[in-house]
Design a protein around this motif. Structure first.
Motif, PDB file in Angstrom:
ATOM      1  N   PHE A 274     -74.166-108.715  50.910  1.00 18.35           N
ATOM      2  CA  PHE A 274     -73.999-107.284  50.731  1.00 18.35           C
ATOM      3  C   PHE A 274     -75.300-106.575  51.089  1.00 18.35           C
ATOM      4  O   PHE A 274     -76.351-106.877  50.554  1.00 18.35           O
ATOM      5  CB  PHE A 274     -73.635-107.005  49.270  1.00 18.35           C
ATOM      6  N   LEU A 283     -77.594-105.677  44.281  1.00 18.98           N
ATOM      7  CA  LEU A 283     -77.372-107.052  44.739  1.00 18.98           C
ATOM      8  C   LEU A 283     -78.487-107.530  45.665  1.00 18.98           C
ATOM      9  O   LEU A 283     -78.256-108.332  46.559  1.00 18.98           O
ATOM     10  CB  LEU A 283     -76.028-107.168  45.467  1.00 18.98           C
ATOM     11  N   ARG A 286     -79.342-111.279  45.096  1.00 19.71           N
ATOM     12  CA  ARG A 286     -78.259-112.251  45.160  1.00 19.71           C
ATOM     13  C   ARG A 286     -78.225-112.935  46.516  1.00 19.71           C
ATOM     14  O   ARG A 286     -78.179-112.291  47.561  1.00 19.71           O
ATOM     15  CB  ARG A 286     -76.941-111.526  44.907  1.00 19.71           C
ATOM     16  N   ARG A 291     -67.444-112.837  48.987  1.00 19.90           N
ATOM     17  CA  ARG A 291     -66.276-113.469  49.609  1.00 19.90           C
ATOM     18  C   ARG A 291     -65.117-112.462  49.590  1.00 19.90           C
ATOM     19  O   ARG A 291     -64.623-112.110  48.533  1.00 19.90           O
ATOM     20  CB  ARG A 291     -65.879-114.710  48.811  1.00 19.90           C
ATOM     21  N   LEU A 293     -61.413-111.023  51.541  1.00 11.33           N
ATOM     22  CA  LEU A 293     -60.332-111.296  52.483  1.00 11.33           C
ATOM     23  C   LEU A 293     -59.695-109.957  52.804  1.00 11.33           C
ATOM     24  O   LEU A 293     -59.159-109.298  51.924  1.00 11.33           O
ATOM     25  CB  LEU A 293     -59.304-112.230  51.837  1.00 11.33           C
ATOM     26  N   LYS A 295     -57.073-107.677  55.074  1.00  6.78           N
ATOM     27  CA  LYS A 295     -55.893-107.817  55.910  1.00  6.78           C
ATOM     28  C   LYS A 295     -55.421-106.438  56.337  1.00  6.78           C
ATOM     29  O   LYS A 295     -55.216-105.561  55.512  1.00  6.78           O
ATOM     30  CB  LYS A 295     -54.805-108.517  55.101  1.00  6.78           C
TER      31      LYS A 295
ATOM     32  N   SER B 299     -55.645-104.171  53.110  1.00  8.38           N
ATOM     33  CA  SER B 299     -55.766-104.857  51.837  1.00  8.38           C
ATOM     34  C   SER B 299     -57.138-105.515  51.775  1.00  8.38           C
ATOM     35  O   SER B 299     -57.523-106.238  52.680  1.00  8.38           O
ATOM     36  CB  SER B 299     -54.649-105.895  51.722  1.00  8.38           C
ATOM     37  N   TYR B 300     -57.861-105.251  50.726  1.00  2.44           N
ATOM     38  CA  TYR B 300     -59.264-105.689  50.617  1.00  2.44           C
ATOM     39  C   TYR B 300     -59.336-106.519  49.346  1.00  2.44           C
ATOM     40  O   TYR B 300     -59.323-105.976  48.248  1.00  2.44           O
ATOM     41  CB  TYR B 300     -60.106-104.422  50.517  1.00  2.44           C
ATOM     42  N   ALA B 301     -59.396-107.813  49.496  1.00  3.01           N
ATOM     43  CA  ALA B 301     -59.433-108.692  48.338  1.00  3.01           C
ATOM     44  C   ALA B 301     -60.820-109.274  48.234  1.00  3.01           C
ATOM     45  O   ALA B 301     -61.356-109.788  49.210  1.00  3.01           O
ATOM     46  CB  ALA B 301     -58.399-109.804  48.484  1.00  3.01           C
ATOM     47  N   ILE B 302     -61.406-109.204  47.062  1.00  2.00           N
ATOM     48  CA  ILE B 302     -62.764-109.716  46.891  1.00  2.00           C
ATOM     49  C   ILE B 302     -62.734-110.735  45.762  1.00  2.00           C
ATOM     50  O   ILE B 302     -62.005-110.566  44.784  1.00  2.00           O
ATOM     51  CB  ILE B 302     -63.733-108.532  46.636  1.00  2.00           C
ATOM     52  N   HIS B 303     -63.507-111.770  45.892  1.00  2.00           N
ATOM     53  CA  HIS B 303     -63.522-112.812  44.879  1.00  2.00           C
ATOM     54  C   HIS B 303     -63.958-112.201  43.545  1.00  2.00           C
ATOM     55  O   HIS B 303     -64.931-111.473  43.496  1.00  2.00           O
ATOM     56  CB  HIS B 303     -64.493-113.916  45.301  1.00  2.00           C
ATOM     57  N   GLU B 305     -65.558-113.131  40.945  1.00  2.00           N
ATOM     58  CA  GLU B 305     -66.949-113.317  40.493  1.00  2.00           C
ATOM     59  C   GLU B 305     -67.893-112.430  41.281  1.00  2.00           C
ATOM     60  O   GLU B 305     -68.857-111.887  40.737  1.00  2.00           O
ATOM     61  CB  GLU B 305     -67.351-114.780  40.668  1.00  2.00           C
ATOM     62  N   ASP B 306     -67.605-112.283  42.570  1.00  2.50           N
ATOM     63  CA  ASP B 306     -68.460-111.418  43.382  1.00  2.50           C
ATOM     64  C   ASP B 306     -68.286-109.970  42.972  1.00  2.50           C
ATOM     65  O   ASP B 306     -69.257-109.200  42.958  1.00  2.50           O
ATOM     66  CB  ASP B 306     -68.123-111.581  44.865  1.00  2.50           C
ATOM     67  N   ALA B 309     -70.282-109.506  39.913  1.00  2.00           N
ATOM     68  CA  ALA B 309     -71.723-109.456  40.204  1.00  2.00           C
ATOM     69  C   ALA B 309     -72.098-108.087  40.740  1.00  2.00           C
ATOM     70  O   ALA B 309     -73.126-107.509  40.353  1.00  2.00           O
ATOM     71  CB  ALA B 309     -72.077-110.541  41.215  1.00  2.00           C
ATOM     72  N   LEU B 310     -71.246-107.549  41.621  1.00  2.37           N
ATOM     73  CA  LEU B 310     -71.512-106.213  42.159  1.00  2.37           C
ATOM     74  C   LEU B 310     -71.493-105.179  41.047  1.00  2.37           C
ATOM     75  O   LEU B 310     -72.366-104.301  40.965  1.00  2.37           O
ATOM     76  CB  LEU B 310     -70.464-105.865  43.224  1.00  2.37           C
ATOM     77  N   SER B 313     -74.544-105.283  38.824  1.00  2.00           N
ATOM     78  CA  SER B 313     -75.728-104.734  39.456  1.00  2.00           C
ATOM     79  C   SER B 313     -75.690-103.198  39.467  1.00  2.00           C
ATOM     80  O   SER B 313     -76.725-102.550  39.495  1.00  2.00           O
ATOM     81  CB  SER B 313     -75.786-105.317  40.867  1.00  2.00           C
ATOM     82  N   VAL B 314     -74.503-102.643  39.435  1.00  2.00           N
ATOM     83  CA  VAL B 314     -74.361-101.184  39.449  1.00  2.00           C
ATOM     84  C   VAL B 314     -74.453-100.599  38.043  1.00  2.00           C
ATOM     85  O   VAL B 314     -74.940 -99.500  37.835  1.00  2.00           O
ATOM     86  CB  VAL B 314     -72.998-100.817  40.083  1.00  2.00           C
ATOM     87  N   LEU B 328     -70.437 -95.150  42.385  1.00  2.00           N
ATOM     88  CA  LEU B 328     -71.342 -96.043  43.100  1.00  2.00           C
ATOM     89  C   LEU B 328     -70.661 -97.372  43.419  1.00  2.00           C
ATOM     90  O   LEU B 328     -70.815 -97.926  44.509  1.00  2.00           O
ATOM     91  CB  LEU B 328     -72.595 -96.269  42.243  1.00  2.00           C
ATOM     92  N   CYS B 332     -70.101 -98.740  47.132  1.00  2.00           N
ATOM     93  CA  CYS B 332     -70.603-100.029  47.616  1.00  2.00           C
ATOM     94  C   CYS B 332     -69.507-100.780  48.353  1.00  2.00           C
ATOM     95  O   CYS B 332     -69.742-101.345  49.434  1.00  2.00           O
ATOM     96  CB  CYS B 332     -71.100-100.889  46.453  1.00  2.00           C
ATOM     97  N   HIS B 336     -69.697-101.680  52.352  1.00  2.00           N
ATOM     98  CA  HIS B 336     -69.590-103.055  52.835  1.00  2.00           C
ATOM     99  C   HIS B 336     -68.492-103.153  53.892  1.00  2.00           C
ATOM    100  O   HIS B 336     -68.649-103.817  54.915  1.00  2.00           O
ATOM    101  CB  HIS B 336     -69.289-103.989  51.651  1.00  2.00           C
ATOM    102  N   PHE B 337     -67.405-102.432  53.650  1.00  2.00           N
ATOM    103  CA  PHE B 337     -66.309-102.437  54.609  1.00  2.00           C
ATOM    104  C   PHE B 337     -66.716-101.723  55.889  1.00  2.00           C
ATOM    105  O   PHE B 337     -66.451-102.183  56.994  1.00  2.00           O
ATOM    106  CB  PHE B 337     -65.098-101.729  53.969  1.00  2.00           C
TER     107      PHE B 337
END
Lengths: 338, 390
Positions: A274, A283, A286, A291, A293, A295, B299-303, B305-306, B309-310, B313-314, B328, B332, B336-337
């Motif tokens: 990031f 971040l 980090r 990660r 995905l 679509k 469609s924006y899928a993020i893990h 845990e990540d 974490a984001l 941090s915010v 914020l 973010c 990122h996108f």
């Protein structure tokens, strides 16, 4: 005629919509003109189907004839399946043999039958040196399941084959059969998948930029700009018009003037760190990437992406990750930090 | 680092303290009057909210009983206060509603033959689904259908729907394969005796609740019961029939609750902020792009845990979520996108948000996945419902 074959023919004919029935039956060419004329196609569908099945029984239709009807139905309804693309390659330095269709068919069939014993393989040649192959899979001990076949469209002058993706167990075997029968060395699955076989062909054979429509010249650009003048103050327009023209020009350069091939989705698996312009501290420590995905889905993806920059939703030029889809012939991507 | 650990040790105290400790400092009505007097613009949502604590569910609630509320898609409605509703008359209400449903279905609306399942409605209270002691008790309405048993003997197939009532005119019969007129009488074979322990299948569920509804409770009189949030699962026609009965009986009004993109982003931030032991689903956002002529969905899928974490941090203020942090967090994700695709997601419409805690759709559909944060999710939805009523 076998009970199962009769049932299979009946179910296949039932799938065909009434307005296509005569065309498909004529393409099948199994029942003669006279026989087709004896049927009253204005009855209810069940009666028509019964009559047809009876005629097929009289003529002793076999499994292969039924399979051919199934191929023709699928050729008319290509978009009901999702197609994968495979690319084959030869060893460097190998000779380019002349392609012999008969030899290919025999070899393909033999490989599958040797491995599985119970398998129905049918072929139908079409124009552009393409052959449609239908495979109904069985095992050593069970008869082939005619209701879950796999279709392969192989363009003999190219190293590409398109398969309807329904393979789990038999994928390696199919790959091997294709490779050996067509005298290639190895086969690789491309990251490209869509319902529209024509679009896949256009992308893979790079034919999409050859369709020039004669009326699609620069005049539409001017017409579009004129549309802006009508409702707005002329002083405001000038500031925007330069920007709009720039965006239009870049979009046209990236996407071209021709209709885009039709895809339904693009999928990106991102594993990148990031980095934000807003606030550098977010971040920052980090090490692991995010990660994600992502679509994109649309009835006509590339046209939708093309309209984003002119609408102001995206910057022009659009990201190369999106514009490279037809060029790279992929719609499944894995992106990592360099 | 986590400030929730300290506050988790005192959940009981916080539930029984004064309403003013909670995120709504003044009631909406008061705020609106104030802003009208001062002639300032009215900000409809508070700038900060408490992150839902995980153990706010009161101890007398049985986890088994609320388990059926999870993992189901509920359609949301907001409901104005019910007039002269009494918790002791639930059986009476069941009876009246059953009669109403039967009457409605016999009105001759086009129903396909064979699909005429009669619903038997049961009212029950849901203990423990409340925020403070002042909140009224939640209650549940379930529509059950008694599954008929089919008896096959030769050519006669007798099909019967029994309501459990002894009135022959409410029984419907279809006798196939025999000639002769079909008349209303009963033919009972041994295996079709109407017994109480017949298998019943839940066809429709609806529940009414109120979590931290103090702003509404303060403005209504004693005769009214405030249960502003209504969640329904089942066919639209059944929801409409049952809704009509409630509206007639208790002089209330249902309206579908839509969730706009602003609230969806708040929900995403709050649910990402919830502490979870393990994640059952990825955090996913769905945007709809208003481009013509083709529609485009991203469609924006993020893990998970990540995403956490984001968020960590915010997140700066302990125990609370502020507007700046939500903005914020979303920015973010947008940036990122944008870095990859050069598309401005802020110009598109957020349609759906899905996390391990719950998932919400802009049409007013919600699915709750985690029982620990059930009250927290409902609290936010109650706030939205109250805002819609006022």
């Amino acid at each position: 005629m076998d009970e199962t074959v009769a049932e299979f023919i009946k179910r296949t004919i039932l799938k065909i919509p009434m307005n296509e029935l005569i065309t498909i039956l004529k393409a099948w060419d199994f029942l003669s003109e006279n026989q087709l004329q004896t049927i009253n196609f204005r009855q209810r569908k069940e009666s028509v189907v019964q009559h047809l099945v009876w005629l097929c029984e009289e003529k002793q239709a076999s499994v292969n004839d039924a399979a051919l009807l199934d191929i023709i139905y699928t050729q008319f309804h290509q978009h009901q399946k999702i197609w994968d693309v495979f690319q084959m390659s030869k060893e460097p330095g190998e000779d380019v043999d002349l392609f012999d269709m008969k030899q290919f068919k025999n070899s393909f069939k033999k490989i599958l039958q040797r491995a599985l014993k119970n398998v129905t393989v049918s072929f139908r040649e079409t124009e552009e040196n393409a052959v449609w192959i239908r495979i109904a899979w069985g095992t050593q001990y069970t008869k082939p399941n005619q209701y879950k076949p796999t279709y392969v469209v192989y363009y003999s002058q190219t190293p590409y084959a398109f398969t309807s993706s329904r393979l789990r167990r038999n994928a390696p075997l199919l790959g091997q059969a294709l490779t050996v029968a067509s005298k290639h060395h190895q086969i690789v699955k491309m990251d490209l998948r869509s319902r529209y076989l024509d679009s896949l062909k256009a992308i893979v054979f790079k034919q999409y930029n050859q369709i020039f429509e004669s009326h699609n010249s620069t005049t539409p650009l001017q017409e579009r700009n004129l549309g802006l003048d009508v409702n707005m103050d002329s002083r405001i327009i000038h500031e925007n018009i330069v920007e709009k023209e720039r965006v239009q020009q870049i979009t046209q350069e990236t996407f071209g003037d021709y209709p885009q091939p039709q895809l339904e989705f693009a999928q990106y698996k991102l594993e990148t760190k990031f980095k934000s312009d807003l606030n550098g501290s977010i971040l920052a420590e980090r090490e692991e990437p995010l990660r994600c995905l992502i679509k994109f889905s649309s009835p006509h993806l590339l046209e939708a992406l093309k309209s984003l920059a002119p609408a102001g939703i995206a910057d022009a030029p659009l990201s190369p990750l999106l514009t490279c889809i037809p060029n790279k012939r992929m719609n499944y991507f894995k992106i990592r930090d360099k | 680092m986590d400030s929730y650990d300290a506050s988790e040790s005192t959940p009981r105290q916080s539930t029984s303290s004064r309403p003013e400790d909670y995120f709504i400092g003044a009631t909406f009505l008061q705020k609106r009057l104030e802003s009208v007097r001062k002639q300032t613009s009215f900000v409809p949502t508070p700038p900060r909210r408490k992150i839902p604590h995980c153990s706010l569910l009161q101890e007398d609630v049985d986890l088994q009983k609320v388990a059926f509320l999870l993992h189901k898609q509920w359609t949301l409605y907001s409901l104005t206060p019910l007039y002269k509703f009494s918790y002791s008359n639930l059986k009476e209400y069941s009876r009246l509603l059953n009669a109403f449903i039967v009457a409605e279905k016999q009105k001759g609306l086009a129903v396909e033959v064979g699909e005429d399942f009669n619903i038997k409605v049961i009212f029950s209270t849901l203990l423990g689904i409340k925020g403070t002691q002042r909140d009224p008790e939640a209650f549940l309405v379930q529509g059950l259908t008694l599954l008929p048993k089919l008896e096959c003997s030769g050519t006669i197939l007798v099909y019967c729907n029994l309501l459990g009532s002894s009135d022959p005119s409410t029984l419907a019969f279809q006798v196939a394969g025999t000639t002769g007129a079909c008349h209303y009488s009963w033919i009972l074979s041994k295996s079709q005796l109407p017994s109480e322990n017949r298998e019943s299948k839940v066809l429709w569920t609806g529940w009414f609740c109120c979590i931290f509804g103090d702003s509404l409770l303060e403005t209504v009189s004693e005769d009214f019961t405030c249960l502003p949030l209504f969640l329904a699962n089942g066919t639209e026609s059944n929801t409409a029939i049952i809704g009509t009965w409630f509206q007639k009986t208790f002089d209330c009004y249902f309206s579908p609750l839509a969730i706009n993109a602003f609230n969806l982003s708040w929900m995403a931030a709050m649910w990402t902020a919830c502490k979870m032991d393990h994640y059952v689903a990825t955090t996913e956002f769905l945007w709809s792009v208003p481009c013509s002529p083709q529609s485009l969905d991203i469609s924006y899928a993020i893990h998970p845990e990540d995403a956490k974490a984001l968020w960590d941090s915010v997140h700066k203020t302990p125990g609370e979520v502020t507007q700046e942090e939500v903005d914020l967090f979303m920015d973010c994700l947008y940036s990122h996108f944008h870095r990859h695709f050069k598309i401005h997601l802020s110009a598109t419409r957020l349609v759906r948000v899905s996390t391990s805690v719950a998932s919400a759709h802009t049409d007013g559909k919600i699915k709750i996945l985690c029982h620990k944060y059930l009250i927290g999710v409902l609290a936010y939805l109650t706030e939205l419902a109250i805002f819609q009523i006022e």
